[in-house]
Motif scaffolding. Structure first.
Motif: not given
Length: 119
Positions: A1-10, A30-32
């Motif tokens: 399963x391909x990932x999601x990247x969250x930009x601006x993670x806090x 899956x998340x980075x």
């Protein structure tokens, strides 16, 4: 399963980026994450370096348009299938760049997309 990247993670639990990371994990995605400070949200480590991931499906943005500029090339190099511009991150200039690189985008809320099974 391909990932999601969250930009601006806090690391702050009240921030939508933090809630998105937790909800993405809750739904089994899956998340980075990339943010200004390292740390952990759920089981996801927030990175501050621009790592070159090969399997990014979705970029979920939580950065205002001015802050996005330094990540234009990086996000394009990740070759995601789509970029989600969460409320407050809308950026027509970036849309044009994404279109030129055949990357889809949508103005939406990651949290709502997850809750309504549209993610």
């Amino acid at each position: 399963m391909k990932k999601t990247i969250v930009f601006g993670a806090s690391l702050k639990e009240e921030r939508y980026s933090n809630q998105a990371i937790r909800m993405l994990r809750e739904y089994g995605h899956p998340v980075v994450a990339h943010g200004l400070r390292t740390g952990k949200v759920a089981d996801v480590t927030i990175e501050t370096d621009k790592k070159m991931y090969r399997d990014i499906d979705t970029v979920s943005l939580y950065l205002n348009p001015e802050r996005q500029e330094e990540f234009y090339n990086y996000i394009i190099e990740l070759k995601p299938n789509r970029v989600i511009f969460n409320p407050g991150t809308e950026n027509p200039d970036f849309y044009k760049r994404l279109i030129r690189h055949n990357i889809g985008y949508e103005e939406a809320c990651t949290l709502v997309l997850l809750r309504t099974n549209q993610f």
